[in-house]
Design a protein around this motif. Structure first.
Motif, PDB file in Angstrom:
ATOM      1  N   MET A   1      54.885  41.853  36.013  1.00  0.00           N
ATOM      2  CA  MET A   1      54.024  42.882  35.423  1.00  0.00           C
ATOM      3  C   MET A   1      53.588  43.908  36.464  1.00  0.00           C
ATOM      4  N   ILE A   2      53.370  43.466  37.706  1.00  0.00           N
ATOM      5  CA  ILE A   2      53.014  44.401  38.771  1.00  0.00           C
ATOM      6  C   ILE A   2      54.134  45.412  38.996  1.00  0.00           C
ATOM      7  N   PHE A   3      55.370  44.922  39.072  1.00  0.00           N
ATOM      8  CA  PHE A   3      56.490  45.837  39.281  1.00  0.00           C
ATOM      9  C   PHE A   3      56.794  46.642  38.015  1.00  0.00           C
TER      10      PHE A   3
ATOM     11  N   GLY B   1      52.739  49.987  49.096  1.00  0.00           N
ATOM     12  CA  GLY B   1      52.266  49.629  50.423  1.00  0.00           C
ATOM     13  C   GLY B   1      50.863  50.147  50.696  1.00  0.00           C
ATOM     14  N   LEU B   2      50.584  51.391  50.293  1.00  0.00           N
ATOM     15  CA  LEU B   2      49.261  51.968  50.519  1.00  0.00           C
ATOM     16  C   LEU B   2      48.191  51.210  49.742  1.00  0.00           C
ATOM     17  N   GLY B   3      48.480  50.898  48.488  1.00  0.00           N
ATOM     18  CA  GLY B   3      47.527  50.136  47.691  1.00  0.00           C
ATOM     19  C   GLY B   3      47.281  48.754  48.260  1.00  0.00           C
ATOM     20  N   SER B   4      48.339  48.124  48.751  1.00  0.00           N
ATOM     21  CA  SER B   4      48.210  46.787  49.341  1.00  0.00           C
ATOM     22  C   SER B   4      47.368  46.831  50.609  1.00  0.00           C
TER      23      SER B   4
ATOM     24  N   TYR C   1      45.942  37.754  34.106  1.00  0.00           N
ATOM     25  CA  TYR C   1      45.362  38.528  33.005  1.00  0.00           C
ATOM     26  C   TYR C   1      44.892  39.909  33.466  1.00  0.00           C
ATOM     27  N   LEU C   2      44.511  40.024  34.731  1.00  0.00           N
ATOM     28  CA  LEU C   2      44.178  41.342  35.261  1.00  0.00           C
ATOM     29  C   LEU C   2      45.434  42.225  35.307  1.00  0.00           C
ATOM     30  N   CYS C   3      46.564  41.644  35.714  1.00  0.00           N
ATOM     31  CA  CYS C   3      47.838  42.373  35.701  1.00  0.00           C
ATOM     32  C   CYS C   3      48.233  42.734  34.270  1.00  0.00           C
ATOM     33  N   PHE C   4      48.018  41.809  33.355  1.00  0.00           N
ATOM     34  CA  PHE C   4      48.345  42.044  31.950  1.00  0.00           C
ATOM     35  C   PHE C   4      47.536  43.211  31.392  1.00  0.00           C
ATOM     36  N   GLY C   5      46.227  43.221  31.675  1.00  0.00           N
ATOM     37  CA  GLY C   5      45.387  44.324  31.222  1.00  0.00           C
ATOM     38  C   GLY C   5      45.775  45.651  31.853  1.00  0.00           C
TER      39      GLY C   5
ATOM     40  N   LEU D   1      47.101  45.221  43.200  1.00  0.00           N
ATOM     41  CA  LEU D   1      47.337  43.933  42.548  1.00  0.00           C
ATOM     42  C   LEU D   1      48.341  43.093  43.337  1.00  0.00           C
ATOM     43  N   PHE D   2      49.337  43.766  43.914  1.00  0.00           N
ATOM     44  CA  PHE D   2      50.384  43.060  44.657  1.00  0.00           C
ATOM     45  C   PHE D   2      49.818  42.378  45.900  1.00  0.00           C
ATOM     46  N   ALA D   3      48.852  43.029  46.557  1.00  0.00           N
ATOM     47  CA  ALA D   3      48.228  42.423  47.734  1.00  0.00           C
ATOM     48  C   ALA D   3      47.531  41.121  47.363  1.00  0.00           C
TER      49      ALA D   3
END
Length: 420
Positions: A55-57, A83-86, A202-206, A265-267
């Motif tokens: 879901m992140i990707f 990368g910047l978000g992470s 669920y955070l990724c899902f939202g 989210l990925f981090a």
């Protein structure tokens, strides 16, 4: 440049049960919603983690589809925002998490917000937006190969900047000291059992749902029409009085911002990050997800992310991490030749065509299974036989299911090249 055209766009999905694609999407969303419950019963932590990563990707790929599928902007720098978000989350967690350690219980901490998940995600969003603004402001003044090279150059600059920053781990990367905490909940909180990862899931899902709804709203609005018009014929759109550059720059910034959320989210998902996340190769992988799922669909990249990550996971187990791309490459070539509009475009938009589609899909899936089995035997004869079998199965599937014929597609491309 005028006359690009955007014939690759799939027919708009109808939010009706008369459209099989809408039904498949609804079933898929329901499946994603209940998957942690089922996985908890089976004590399968891997499936929850894998689908969260998917879901992140999917968020990152859907954001790229806004500028690639609808705007024709072939950016090889999209992974930079992941990368910047992470790094925004990891650096904020490391340097601000200890600000309130010495505060006595019951007293308010003046710097509490700096250590919260709200601040971390805000830094990820604002930072990604600002970087996208700078990159877009420069690269969008060019077109074609020059645009691609500038976005690639910026990505590599950020990659080598990450390597050179020793306080942040340099080439070795850095760990996430603690999960993002939103006061009401923390991403590391357990839902069903210890270490289930369901909160992050669920955070990724939202976030995925909100991203898809926002992007769909954008592409169906006047803003989206101008972006598509600027792709098809920018000269005519400018003559009509639309500031095409500003619209394209806005779309570029929106795409980078949404991808920055995926990075945050990925981090939390990986709990470890390195500058490799910003390499142009990662941008290429996100682009493959968009192409596999279907450009100009918004929803197609979700299918593409699931297919790409599933194939990657399966082939790495089957043939090893060093050789899986050798097997995946020809499969991708066949997909591009047979499915000009991606996996999402193969699904018919009416129920009358579904039986033939189902038969063609089963035929190709069975051939792919036999193909993978022959590949594992690793002899010259079986490898050649595997590719011949897969090509024949695709040909039969094309003829029966009514999918685009790759030979006609190649002939059309060759004819267009001669005409040019």
């Amino acid at each position: 440049m005028a006359g690009h055209g955007n014939s690759n766009l799939n027919p708009r999905i109808r939010l009706s049960f008369a459209d099989p694609r809408f039904v498949i999407m609804v079933i898929g969303l329901i499946g994603l919603a209940v998957l942690p419950i089922i996985a908890a019963e089976a004590d399968d932590v891997f499936m929850i983690s894998f689908m969260a990563k998917m879901m992140i990707f999917a968020i990152a790929a859907a954001s790229l589809d806004l500028i690639l599928g609808y705007g024709g902007m072939i950016s090889f720098g999209h992974a930079a925002y992941i990368g910047l978000g992470s790094y925004a989350v990891a650096v904020s967690a490391r340097y601000f998490s200890d600000l309130c350690v010495d505060v006595e219980e019951g007293q308010a901490c003046a710097y509490g917000f700096l250590a919260s998940g709200y601040f971390q995600f805000a830094v990820a969003v604002v930072g990604s937006a600002l970087v996208a603004l700078v990159i877009g402001a420069i690269s969008l003044r060019t077109t074609g190969l020059y645009f691609i090279m500038i976005t690639l150059a910026f990505t590599q600059m950020l990659f080598f900047l990450g390597i050179s920053l020793e306080p942040f781990g340099g080439d070795d990367g850095m760990t996430l000291d603690e999960f993002s905490d939103f006061a009401v909940f923390a991403i590391g909180d357990d839902v069903f059992y210890d270490g289930d990862g369901a909160t992050l899931y669920y955070l990724c899902f939202g976030a995925l749902l909100l991203s898809l709804l926002l992007l769909r709203r954008l592409v169906n609005s006047r803003f989206g029409m101008v972006i598509r018009g600027g792709y098809s014929n920018p000269v005519r759109m400018a003559a009509l009085g639309y500031p095409v550059y500003r619209y394209r720059l806005t779309a570029f910034v929106i795409a980078g911002t949404i991808c920055g959320v995926a990075g945050a989210l990925f981090a939390n998902h990986q709990e470890f990050l390195t500058p490799e996340y910003m390499m142009w190769i990662r941008s290429g992988e996100i682009m493959i997800m968009v192409i596999m799922g279907g450009m100009g669909t918004i929803f197609g990249p979700v299918f593409g992310a699931l297919a790409f990550l599933s194939i990657e996971e399966f082939l790495q187990e089957l043939v090893g991490q060093e050789y899986w791309m050798i097997v995946f490459g020809p499969m991708l070539v066949l997909l591009v030749l047979f499915a000009k509009r991606g996996l999402f475009g193969l699904i018919p938009d009416n129920w009358a065509a579904m039986p033939r589609f189902a038969v063609g899909f089963v035929l190709v899936a069975a051939a792919a299974a036999v193909f993978l089995f022959l590949i594992t035997l690793a002899t010259p004869f079986t490898i050649v036989a595997a590719f011949i079998l897969l090509a024949l199965a695709f040909k039969l599937g094309v003829d029966y299911a009514g999918w685009p014929n790759p030979l006609k597609r190649l002939a059309a491309l060759a004819g267009g090249r001669r005409d040019g």
